[in-house]
Design a protein around this motif. Structure first.
Motif, short mmCIF file in Angstrom:
data_model
loop_
_atom_site.label_atom_id
_atom_site.label_comp_id
_atom_site.label_asym_id
_atom_site.label_seq_id
_atom_site.Cartn_x
_atom_site.Cartn_y
_atom_site.Cartn_z
N ASP A 175 0.85 -1.16 -0.05
CA ASP A 175 0.08 0.05 -0.17
C ASP A 175 0.87 1.28 -0.02
OD1 ASP A 175 -2.50 -1.45 0.09
OD2 ASP A 175 -2.07 -1.78 2.33
N VAL A 176 1.88 1.28 0.82
CA VAL A 176 2.86 2.44 0.71
C VAL A 176 3.46 2.60 -0.73
CG1 VAL A 176 4.99 3.01 1.80
CG2 VAL A 176 3.33 2.25 3.21
N TYR A 177 3.72 1.46 -1.14
CA TYR A 177 4.49 1.59 -2.64
C TYR A 177 3.63 2.19 -3.56
CZ TYR A 177 7.21 0.08 -6.68
OH TYR A 177 7.85 -0.02 -7.73
N ALA A 178 2.14 1.66 -3.29
CA ALA A 178 1.30 1.94 -4.51
C ALA A 178 0.88 3.52 -4.38
CB ALA A 178 0.08 1.25 -4.29
N LEU A 179 0.66 4.04 -3.16
CA LEU A 179 0.10 5.21 -3.02
C LEU A 179 1.33 6.32 -3.05
CD1 LEU A 179 -2.17 4.79 0.23
CD2 LEU A 179 -2.88 5.53 -2.12
N GLY A 180 2.60 5.95 -2.69
CA GLY A 180 3.77 6.59 -2.94
C GLY A 180 3.94 6.92 -4.35
N MET A 181 3.73 5.75 -5.24
CA MET A 181 4.01 5.86 -6.46
C MET A 181 3.09 7.04 -7.19
SD MET A 181 6.63 4.71 -7.91
CE MET A 181 6.46 4.44 -9.53
N VAL A 182 1.61 7.02 -6.86
CA VAL A 182 0.91 7.97 -7.33
C VAL A 182 1.17 9.26 -6.89
CG1 VAL A 182 -1.47 8.51 -7.22
CG2 VAL A 182 -0.96 6.09 -7.31
N LEU A 183 1.75 9.56 -5.71
CA LEU A 183 2.13 10.94 -5.23
C LEU A 183 3.34 11.32 -6.09
CD1 LEU A 183 1.62 13.16 -3.36
CD2 LEU A 183 3.12 11.94 -1.43
N LEU A 184 4.26 10.47 -6.14
CA LEU A 184 5.42 10.65 -7.00
C LEU A 184 5.09 11.17 -8.59
CD1 LEU A 184 8.56 10.89 -7.23
CD2 LEU A 184 8.64 8.58 -7.78
N GLY A 185 4.10 10.33 -8.94
CA GLY A 185 3.79 10.70 -10.37
C GLY A 185 3.26 12.09 -10.38
N ILE A 186 2.59 12.59 -9.40
CA ILE A 186 2.13 14.01 -9.71
C ILE A 186 3.40 15.00 -9.88
CG2 ILE A 186 1.15 16.03 -8.26
CD1 ILE A 186 -0.56 13.93 -6.91
N SER A 187 4.56 14.57 -9.08
CA SER A 187 5.51 15.47 -9.14
C SER A 187 6.29 15.35 -10.62
CB SER A 187 7.03 15.00 -8.18
OG SER A 187 7.87 15.61 -8.60
N THR A 188 6.61 14.27 -11.11
CA THR A 188 7.01 13.93 -12.22
C THR A 188 6.29 14.55 -13.42
OG1 THR A 188 7.51 11.64 -11.58
CG2 THR A 188 7.83 12.03 -13.80
N THR A 189 4.77 14.98 -13.32
CA THR A 189 3.75 15.24 -14.25
C THR A 189 4.10 16.48 -14.30
OG1 THR A 189 2.28 13.22 -14.02
CG2 THR A 189 1.62 15.26 -15.06
N VAL A 190 3.95 17.20 -13.15
CA VAL A 190 4.08 18.74 -13.21
C VAL A 190 5.37 19.31 -13.66
CG1 VAL A 190 2.03 19.17 -11.69
CG2 VAL A 190 4.46 19.00 -10.52
N GLY A 191 6.41 18.39 -13.08
CA GLY A 191 7.81 18.85 -13.77
C GLY A 191 7.93 18.76 -15.33
N SER A 192 7.15 17.71 -15.88
CA SER A 192 7.27 17.38 -17.40
C SER A 192 6.59 18.78 -18.08
CB SER A 192 6.54 16.26 -17.71
OG SER A 192 7.36 15.23 -17.12
N MET A 193 5.47 18.85 -17.44
CA MET A 193 4.55 20.11 -18.07
C MET A 193 5.34 21.16 -18.13
SD MET A 193 1.14 19.21 -15.96
CE MET A 193 0.28 20.67 -16.15
N ASN A 194 6.21 21.69 -16.90
CA ASN A 194 6.98 22.79 -16.85
C ASN A 194 7.87 22.78 -17.94
OD1 ASN A 194 7.82 25.27 -15.84
ND2 ASN A 194 8.56 24.45 -13.76
N PHE A 195 8.70 21.83 -18.07
CA PHE A 195 9.85 21.46 -19.01
C PHE A 195 9.16 21.82 -20.54
CE2 PHE A 195 12.29 18.84 -15.84
CZ PHE A 195 13.44 19.96 -15.75
N ILE A 196 8.08 21.29 -20.71
CA ILE A 196 7.64 21.45 -22.13
C ILE A 196 7.05 22.79 -22.33
CG2 ILE A 196 5.51 20.81 -23.83
CD1 ILE A 196 5.65 18.00 -22.14
N VAL A 197 6.31 23.53 -21.42
CA VAL A 197 6.10 24.81 -21.61
C VAL A 197 7.37 25.67 -21.80
CG1 VAL A 197 4.66 26.91 -21.01
CG2 VAL A 197 3.87 24.36 -20.79
N THR A 198 8.57 25.54 -21.05
CA THR A 198 9.66 26.31 -20.76
C THR A 198 9.98 26.39 -22.29
OG1 THR A 198 9.93 25.86 -18.66
CG2 THR A 198 11.65 26.66 -19.72
#
Lengths: 649, 214
Positions: A175-198
């Motif tokens: 459960d820790v792994y599953a929820l932690g990965m969803v949370l980490l995915g938010i970080s990766t996604t917003v970071g990627s959006m930022n690079f693309i728009v930059t």
């Protein structure tokens, strides 16, 4: 009351860091001092450094986990670790290295470097940048929260069901792994959006798409890949959590679910992710290696296209992780062939690097050694990958140490070596001091020899049939001596990494002071002082070629870039917005100031995931409300950012 | 043009004090599609659309491996879903009309559009809730019910987020924040609302139409 005009012609001027305009810029861009300022900063350089330091801390943790495992495997029948401890160690080692080190460290490089490479003053979304860092940090801590009490994830980093189903793994581990990965995915996604728009919006005037550094191509490609790949793994982990805690049946074969669905979703993400953690690192080499070869990269266009092609193909090869899962042979043939095709863009890049060294005049610095070593390791890792793309051979080799050897050649070879080389290269820019060259060369040779002693024999262990992920093995199987050599190599490799960190600490204190451009390099980041001022550039540069600082000696045309004169943009935090392809200016962007909102939002989201883990409805409700309110506050239109018309007040 | 102006001017003395490029003004700050937020929303929609693609992939994957009838309880009825779909589409249309208003400097028209889309969105949610409560199965009944509640639930969550955006935009419009020249936030929110509608069409087609095609 200064009224901000809705339209303005930017002032063009010649300016240096000593000009009066730069004093104004400094006032606008420098954050507040103290802890408050540290928590609120949105400076891409600060965030980039934090990303790199945090990722290196995870690298050390993951490395120590590996050393404990190697100690256990050094001889047959050892009892240093229990099977359960060993399972948690190899799982956390994989999670740490792949998710908490490999991509974040590259995000750190790109966060620090992009605006400097692109001739801009910050990323397109400075506050989002801070959010992606904080969420990454909190997700990393979240993922480690159960490991420290002995209940860490223990089904391997790819976490196959039904091993990971509630019936076979009832604790909080998964459960820790599953929820932690969803949370980490938010970080990766917003970071990627930022690079693309930059990339799309904030390059210096004249830096058309065919003039951006290859590192930018690498990170851009990785970011676009992440945008399309991360939802697969976030969804898979969320569905797994629902299966375990809410009673759904996605992976439950007794109620119509399919365990193989997990493997499909995981590897649809997993293979593009492999490219996301290597393409920016390959970009580091493509940009830094030419500096030490005293010539431009051979085949810029081919390398840029190869970068993009690799990612596109990378979305069509996920089944090569599933050759042994009983899929139809036609499907296996298709994915085997697709996997082999990836050799082509990879080889394009390799030949470009070799040709750059061959036709250049190499300067054998520590950084150069890391980049040249990387090319060799990439070839070895590529060849073993090509071998396992052949379906019959894969049936023989999958789940053996051959695969362990392959993936470490690929990930350490293509990620760690370029990253360490990149640190040697950009350290003077970041800190204003050069790293020690002699110690640097020592650290390279110790790392390089230790690495090969550790990982090359694993190919042989795999061919001898030693399975991966076993906590011990019987004597008399003929694996003992080779395992001992592997363990010695692992400790030598770790010593090399230690030398590298020692070099960082010594050089921070006593390194030789660096000029703005100590390597006589070609790209824009070397035109500003070392370390760069808070505002990056006293004026926004104007770019006329791929190598703005080498134009006089390359003399490819009459056009010259302008780094000393350009748009001043000194009325608060501003940078220029440009068009996607040709980088023609089209808007003056007002950039937000420092803010606590990113930290608060990251805390609220993390609290929501903790509440889900603890089944606390109230906790989740409160965290969700705080998340929504913080988001609204963050997005509230501001007059100072010209999101609202000034009117006539 | 900039390069030319610069090379002309930096060679002479005026450059020391700085000059503006004659006749070339750029908008300052967030204006229409030039706002970074506009591009940011496009990337968000791309990744969210991909999320729904993976959800629907899961649906079709599990459907293709089903041993018995699919859906186990027969194709879901259309009595609520079809009007619901029309209501969402109507919401997008009024939103488009409202956005057109602010582009022409009529905040009142934007407010009417936002308010109407809010009401229609809430009606859609209420109908979905009614449909959910009338289903003969629960989340844990079987893999189809798991898919049904999860995927329509994901969509409802997006509707709720979209409604929050519309409500906040309504407030901001009432505060007089938006004008013909500055209304990026409204355009960005409206784009998200269109996305919520379009994604519903994919969900609707998957759950309500494809079982009737075979």
């Amino acid at each position: 009351m200064a009224v901000i005009e809705t339209d303005r012609a930017p002032i063009i001027a010649r300016a240096t860091d000593d000009s009066p305009s730069s004093a104004t810029l400094r006032q606008s861009w420098e954050g507040r001092p103290g802890v408050g300022g540290w928590l609120a900063t949105v400076d891409h350089k600060e965030i980039g450094k934090r990303y790199v330091v945090t990722a290196f801390i995870f690298l050390i943790i993951g490395g120590l986990e590996a050393l404990v495992m190697r100690a256990q495997l050094a001889r047959p029948n050892q009892t240093l670790l229990t099977p359960e401890q060993y399972s948690q160690l190899f799982t956390m080692h994989g999670i740490t290295m792949i998710f908490l080190y490999a991509l974040p460290v590259l995000s750190g490089f790109s966060n620090y470097l992009w605006p400097l490479l692109l001739g801009s003053r910050d990323m397109a979304f400075p506050r989002l940048n801070a959010l992606s860092y904080w969420v990454f940090l909190f997700a990393g801590i979240f993922l480690y929260s159960s490991f420290v009490v002995g209940k860490g994830p223990d089904d391997g980093w790819f976490n196959y069901v039904p091993y990971a189903s509630l019936a076979y793994n009832p604790g909080p581990n998964i459960d820790v792994y599953a929820l932690g990965m969803v949370l980490l995915g938010i970080s990766t996604t917003v970071g990627s959006m930022n690079f693309i728009v930059t990339l799309a919006h904030t390059r210096a005037p004249g830096m058309s798409i065919n003039r951006v550094p290859i590192l930018v191509w690498g990170t851009l490609t990785a970011s676009v890949g992440n945008l399309f790949a991360v939802p697969a793994v976030s969804l898979a982990f969320f569905m797994l959590w629902m299966d375990r805690q809410v009673g759904t049946h996605f992976f439950d074969s007794t109620a119509g679910g399919q365990p193989l669905l997990w493997q499909h979703l995981f590897w649809m993400f997993g293979h593009p992710w492999v490219y996301a953690i290597v393409l920016p690192a390959m970009g580091i080499v493509s940009d830094a290696l030419p500096t030490f070869c005293r010539r431009p990269l051979v085949g810029y266009t081919a390398v840029a296209l190869a970068t993009v092609t690799t990612m596109v193909l990378g979305f069509g090869v996920w089944v090569h992780h599933m050759f042994a899962s009983g899929l139809p042979i036609l499907s296996l043939s298709f994915f085997g062939a697709a996997s082999m095709v990836i050799v082509i863009p990879s080889a394009v890049a390799v030949f470009a690097w070799i040709a750059t060294i061959w036709t250049g005049r190499p300067v054998f610095t520590a950084a150069f050694l890391y980049f040249a070593g990387f090319v060799l390791l990439f070839v070895i890792g590529g060849v073993s990958g090509f071998m396992t793309a052949a379906v019959p051979l894969d049936w023989q080799l999958t789940r053996t140490y051959f695969v362990v050897a392959h993936l470490h050649y690929v990930i350490i070879g293509i990620n760690v070596f370029p990253v360490v080389g990149g640190v040697y290269y950009w350290f003077p820019k970041v800190t204003g001091r050069l790293m020690n060259e002699a110690l640097g060369k020592w650290s390279f040779w110790v790392m390089f020899s230790g690495f090969n002693v550790a990982f090359f024999p694993m190919h042989i262990l795999g061919l001898l049939g030693m399975p991966r992920r076993i906590y011990t093995y019987a004597s008399g199987l003929g694996w003992g001596t080779t395992n001992l050599i592997v363990t010695i190599g692992a400790f030598v490799f770790a010593t090399g990494i230690l030398l590298f960190f020692i070099n960082i600490f010594l050089s921070l204190k006593r390194g030789q002071p660096a000029s703005a451009n100590p390597w006589d390099a070609a790209s824009l980041e070397w035109s500003t002082s070392s370390p760069p001022p808070a505002y990056n550039f006293a004026v926004i540069p104007i770019v006329a070629s791929r190598y703005p600082l080498w134009e006089d000696r390359l003399d490819e045309g009459p056009e010259r870039s302008s780094v000393g004169a350009g748009m001043l943009l000194d009325r608060g935090r501003e940078t220029i917005g440009t068009t996607l392809l040709d980088a023609e200016p089209d808007v003056i962007l007002k950039m937000p100031g420092d803010s606590y909102a990113p930290l608060l939002l990251a805390l609220a989201m993390t609290a929501a995931f903790v509440a889900l883990l603890l089944h606390s409805r109230w906790g989740f409700g409160i965290a969700a409300v705080v998340t929504v309110l913080t988001s609204i506050g963050w997005l509230w239109p501001e007059r100072s950012l010209m999101q609202i018309e000034t009117g006539h007040d | 043009m900039i390069e030319r102006a610069l090379t002309e001017r930096t060679t002479n003395e005026q450059a020391a004090t700085g000059i503006a490029i004659p006749g070339r003004k750029f908008p300052v700050g967030s204006k229409g599609h030039l706002a970074s937020g506009w591009l940011g929303m496009l990337t968000l929609i791309a990744t969210e659309a991909t999320l729904f693609a993976y959800l629907l992939f899961s649906y079709f994957y599990l459907a293709s491996h089903a041993l018995g009838a699919w859906p186990p309880s027969g194709a879901p009825h259309l009595r609520i879903a079809v009007p619901g779909t029309l209501i969402l589409i109507a919401g997008s249309v009024v939103m488009w009309w409202g956005e057109r208003g602010i582009k022409r400097g009529k905040p009142g028209q934007l407010m009417i559009g936002l308010a109407a889309a809010l009401v229609l969105g809430i009606a859609f949610l209420a109908m979905q809730g009614f449909e959910w409560s009338g289903e003969p199965f629960k989340l844990h009944t079987n893999v189809y019910s798991s898919l049904y509640f999860t995927i329509t639930g994901f969509h409802m969550l997006h509707v709720i987020v979209g409604l929050l955006m519309l409500a906040v935009l309504l407030l901001w419009t009432a505060f007089g924040y938006f004008s013909a020249d500055r209304h990026s936030a409204a355009s960005i929110g409206v784009m998200y609302w269109h996305f919520v509608t379009i994604v519903w069409l994919a969900v609707f087609f998957t759950f309500y139409i494809t079982p009737r095609l075979g």
